[in-house]
Scaffold this motif. Structure first.
Motif, PDB file in Angstrom:
ATOM      1  N   ARG A   1       0.830  -1.200   0.000  1.00 34.68           N
ATOM      2  CA  ARG A   1       0.000   0.000   0.000  1.00 34.68           C
ATOM      3  C   ARG A   1       0.869   1.256   0.000  1.00 34.68           C
ATOM      4  NH1 ARG A   1      -5.432   1.028   1.478  1.00 34.68           N
ATOM      5  NH2 ARG A   1      -5.903   3.106   0.681  1.00 34.68           N
ATOM      6  N   LEU A   2       1.962   1.211   0.758  1.00 31.98           N
ATOM      7  CA  LEU A   2       2.863   2.359   0.809  1.00 31.98           C
ATOM      8  C   LEU A   2       3.536   2.591  -0.537  1.00 31.98           C
ATOM      9  CD1 LEU A   2       4.548   1.831   4.297  1.00 31.98           C
ATOM     10  CD2 LEU A   2       2.818   3.534   3.691  1.00 31.98           C
ATOM     11  N   SER A   3       3.750   1.526  -1.286  1.00 33.03           N
ATOM     12  CA  SER A   3       4.407   1.650  -2.583  1.00 33.03           C
ATOM     13  C   SER A   3       3.502   2.313  -3.619  1.00 33.03           C
ATOM     14  CB  SER A   3       4.840   0.269  -3.090  1.00 33.03           C
ATOM     15  OG  SER A   3       5.769  -0.310  -2.190  1.00 33.03           O
ATOM     16  N   GLY A   4       2.197   2.238  -3.406  1.00 30.66           N
ATOM     17  CA  GLY A   4       1.255   2.889  -4.301  1.00 30.66           C
ATOM     18  C   GLY A   4       0.914   2.062  -5.526  1.00 30.66           C
ATOM     19  N   LEU A   5      -0.064   2.563  -6.270  1.00 28.21           N
ATOM     20  CA  LEU A   5      -0.477   1.899  -7.502  1.00 28.21           C
ATOM     21  C   LEU A   5       0.515   2.196  -8.617  1.00 28.21           C
ATOM     22  CD1 LEU A   5      -4.297   2.759  -7.456  1.00 28.21           C
ATOM     23  CD2 LEU A   5      -3.296   0.503  -7.080  1.00 28.21           C
ATOM     24  N   ASP A   6       0.595   1.265  -9.560  1.00 28.01           N
ATOM     25  CA  ASP A   6       1.360   1.513 -10.776  1.00 28.01           C
ATOM     26  C   ASP A   6       0.581   0.902 -11.941  1.00 28.01           C
ATOM     27  OD1 ASP A   6       2.050  -1.305 -11.043  1.00 28.01           O
ATOM     28  OD2 ASP A   6       3.569  -0.982  -9.503  1.00 28.01           O
ATOM     29  N   ARG A   7       1.118   1.022 -13.133  1.00 26.19           N
ATOM     30  CA  ARG A   7       0.382   0.592 -14.327  1.00 26.19           C
ATOM     31  C   ARG A   7       0.120  -0.910 -14.362  1.00 26.19           C
ATOM     32  NH1 ARG A   7      -0.334   4.751 -17.609  1.00 26.19           N
ATOM     33  NH2 ARG A   7       1.113   6.525 -17.478  1.00 26.19           N
ATOM     34  N   SER A   8       0.914  -1.668 -13.625  1.00 31.68           N
ATOM     35  CA  SER A   8       0.742  -3.118 -13.656  1.00 31.68           C
ATOM     36  C   SER A   8      -0.630  -3.543 -13.123  1.00 31.68           C
ATOM     37  CB  SER A   8       1.848  -3.799 -12.848  1.00 31.68           C
ATOM     38  OG  SER A   8       1.718  -3.520 -11.447  1.00 31.68           O
ATOM     39  N   TYR A   9      -1.252  -2.698 -12.294  1.00 34.02           N
ATOM     40  CA  TYR A   9      -2.567  -3.028 -11.756  1.00 34.02           C
ATOM     41  C   TYR A   9      -3.650  -3.019 -12.835  1.00 34.02           C
ATOM     42  CZ  TYR A   9      -0.979  -2.817  -6.909  1.00 34.02           C
ATOM     43  OH  TYR A   9      -0.346  -3.069  -5.715  1.00 34.02           O
ATOM     44  N   PHE A  10      -3.366  -2.401 -13.968  1.00 34.00           N
ATOM     45  CA  PHE A  10      -4.390  -2.256 -14.997  1.00 34.00           C
ATOM     46  C   PHE A  10      -4.038  -2.978 -16.291  1.00 34.00           C
ATOM     47  CE2 PHE A  10      -4.206   1.562 -12.308  1.00 34.00           C
ATOM     48  CZ  PHE A  10      -5.443   1.469 -11.702  1.00 34.00           C
ATOM     49  N   GLU A  11      -2.882  -3.634 -16.302  1.00 32.01           N
ATOM     50  CA  GLU A  11      -2.481  -4.366 -17.499  1.00 32.01           C
ATOM     51  C   GLU A  11      -3.323  -5.628 -17.667  1.00 32.01           C
ATOM     52  OE1 GLU A  11       1.644  -5.062 -16.908  1.00 32.01           O
ATOM     53  OE2 GLU A  11       2.261  -3.034 -17.509  1.00 32.01           O
ATOM     54  N   GLY A  12      -3.729  -5.879 -18.892  1.00 33.30           N
ATOM     55  CA  GLY A  12      -4.468  -7.098 -19.190  1.00 33.30           C
ATOM     56  C   GLY A  12      -5.941  -7.066 -18.834  1.00 33.30           C
ATOM     57  N   LEU A  13      -6.459  -5.947 -18.365  1.00 30.14           N
ATOM     58  CA  LEU A  13      -7.874  -5.860 -18.032  1.00 30.14           C
ATOM     59  C   LEU A  13      -8.712  -5.776 -19.303  1.00 30.14           C
ATOM     60  CD1 LEU A  13      -7.988  -3.296 -15.058  1.00 30.14           C
ATOM     61  CD2 LEU A  13      -7.857  -5.797 -14.948  1.00 30.14           C
ATOM     62  N   SER A  14      -9.862  -6.425 -19.284  1.00 30.77           N
ATOM     63  CA  SER A  14     -10.795  -6.309 -20.399  1.00 30.77           C
ATOM     64  C   SER A  14     -11.466  -4.943 -20.343  1.00 30.77           C
ATOM     65  CB  SER A  14     -11.858  -7.405 -20.310  1.00 30.77           C
ATOM     66  OG  SER A  14     -12.687  -7.186 -19.166  1.00 30.77           O
ATOM     67  N   ASP A  15     -12.171  -4.587 -21.397  1.00 34.71           N
ATOM     68  CA  ASP A  15     -12.871  -3.298 -21.414  1.00 34.71           C
ATOM     69  C   ASP A  15     -13.878  -3.210 -20.277  1.00 34.71           C
ATOM     70  OD1 ASP A  15     -11.432  -2.498 -23.609  1.00 34.71           O
ATOM     71  OD2 ASP A  15     -13.003  -2.979 -25.068  1.00 34.71           O
ATOM     72  N   ASN A  16     -14.581  -4.302 -20.017  1.00 41.21           N
ATOM     73  CA  ASN A  16     -15.564  -4.295 -18.930  1.00 41.21           C
ATOM     74  C   ASN A  16     -14.877  -4.150 -17.575  1.00 41.21           C
ATOM     75  OD1 ASN A  16     -17.812  -4.516 -20.567  1.00 41.21           O
ATOM     76  ND2 ASN A  16     -17.868  -6.768 -20.472  1.00 41.21           N
ATOM     77  N   GLU A  17     -13.741  -4.796 -17.409  1.00 38.89           N
ATOM     78  CA  GLU A  17     -12.998  -4.677 -16.151  1.00 38.89           C
ATOM     79  C   GLU A  17     -12.446  -3.265 -15.968  1.00 38.89           C
ATOM     80  OE1 GLU A  17     -11.309  -9.204 -15.403  1.00 38.89           O
ATOM     81  OE2 GLU A  17     -10.258  -7.870 -16.793  1.00 38.89           O
ATOM     82  N   LYS A  18     -12.007  -2.657 -17.052  1.00 38.28           N
ATOM     83  CA  LYS A  18     -11.526  -1.280 -16.958  1.00 38.28           C
ATOM     84  C   LYS A  18     -12.658  -0.337 -16.548  1.00 38.28           C
ATOM     85  CE  LYS A  18      -7.688  -1.614 -20.240  1.00 38.28           C
ATOM     86  NZ  LYS A  18      -7.160  -1.187 -21.563  1.00 38.28           N
ATOM     87  N   LEU A  19     -13.843  -0.582 -17.086  1.00 37.03           N
ATOM     88  CA  LEU A  19     -14.992   0.238 -16.713  1.00 37.03           C
ATOM     89  C   LEU A  19     -15.332   0.039 -15.243  1.00 37.03           C
ATOM     90  CD1 LEU A  19     -17.290   2.151 -17.428  1.00 37.03           C
ATOM     91  CD2 LEU A  19     -18.622   0.156 -18.179  1.00 37.03           C
ATOM     92  N   GLU A  20     -15.281  -1.201 -14.786  1.00 40.31           N
ATOM     93  CA  GLU A  20     -15.562  -1.484 -13.378  1.00 40.31           C
ATOM     94  C   GLU A  20     -14.507  -0.845 -12.480  1.00 40.31           C
ATOM     95  OE1 GLU A  20     -16.237  -5.310 -10.375  1.00 40.31           O
ATOM     96  OE2 GLU A  20     -16.348  -5.571 -12.559  1.00 40.31           O
ATOM     97  N   ALA A  21     -13.246  -0.924 -12.911  1.00 44.09           N
ATOM     98  CA  ALA A  21     -12.173  -0.296 -12.145  1.00 44.09           C
ATOM     99  C   ALA A  21     -12.369   1.211 -12.089  1.00 44.09           C
ATOM    100  CB  ALA A  21     -10.817  -0.631 -12.774  1.00 44.09           C
ATOM    101  N   TRP A  22     -12.751   1.799 -13.204  1.00 44.49           N
ATOM    102  CA  TRP A  22     -12.977   3.250 -13.249  1.00 44.49           C
ATOM    103  C   TRP A  22     -14.071   3.664 -12.281  1.00 44.49           C
ATOM    104  CZ3 TRP A  22     -10.670   7.436 -15.274  1.00 44.49           C
ATOM    105  CH2 TRP A  22     -11.391   8.625 -15.276  1.00 44.49           C
TER     106      TRP A  22
END
Length: 211
Positions: free
Chosen positions: A24-45
């Motif tokens: 958690r201290l390291s924070g988010l990076d782009r790897s958290y969103f790699e490989g997500l489907s369009d629906n998953e990206k919408l849910e994440a958003w």
């Protein structure tokens, strides 16, 4: 918290917001969103958008997920007045998050009105927010007002991190960093950081007259 199946691409993202350790201290990076489907990206958003002004992690996540779309949200938010009747810790967090949004905005949008909004945080009661102002202020957007604020911080700031950040940014605006002329840079930095008023004025004059 919504329960996700073990194989969903969003599991790691949701787990991040349930942890309090090193990850958690390291924070988010782009790897958290790699490989997500369009629906998953919408849910994440939609998940990240919920109450994002109160979470630096969600602000960062929105920008990583869709920078241009995130900027539209941030631009709407940063012009709103901050809540006043909050506990100091809550005010500090809200100011930090507002500064983070402004940092992302000026990274992609060279509009001085957002620099003007950043300038207002130079007088924050919180030293880390004042440091954020100096750190996040874009070199391209250093208005006359911004330069005057930085110089004011050099003369009046008493906390180590804010004054160090102000000095570094002031020098960077004039094209000075430790890689250009290390000996001169160190001498000017030392004068601005530790010198008396006369020495600081002399150092500022040298920097401003640099061609």
């Amino acid at each position: 918290m919504k329960t996700l199946s073990p194989n969903t691409g969003l599991t790691r993202l949701y787990d991040f917001f349930n942890t309090t350790g090193l990850e958690r201290l390291s924070g988010l990076d782009r790897s958290y969103f790699e490989g997500l489907s369009d629906n998953e990206k919408l849910e994440a958003w939609n998940f990240l958008k919920n109450n994002f002004p109160s979470s630096g992690d969600k602000i960062a996540g929105l920008f990583l997920l869709n920078a241009r779309k995130a900027l539209d949200l941030f631009k709407e938010q940063v012009v709103l007045p901050l809540e006043e009747d909050l506990y100091p810790e809550d005010r500090r967090e809200m100011e930090e998050n507002r500064m983070l949004m402004l940092r992302y905005i000026v990274a992609l949008d060279k509009d001085e009105k957002y620099v003007d909004l950043m300038n207002t945080f130079a007088m924050s009661e919180f030293d880390n927010v004042r440091a954020d102002f100096a750190e996040y202020l874009p070199v391209w957007g250093a208005t006359i007002r911004s330069l005057e604020i930085l110089k004011g911080m050099i003369f009046t700031e008493t906390k180590t991190i804010p004054i160090s950040s102000a000095i570094r940014k002031f020098m960077a605006i004039y094209g000075l960093d430790s890689s250009t002329d290390e000996t001169r840079y160190k001498a000017l930095y030392r004068a601005l950081r530790l010198g008396n008023e006369r020495e600081k004025i002399a150092a500022i004059t040298q920097i401003e007259s640099r061609t």
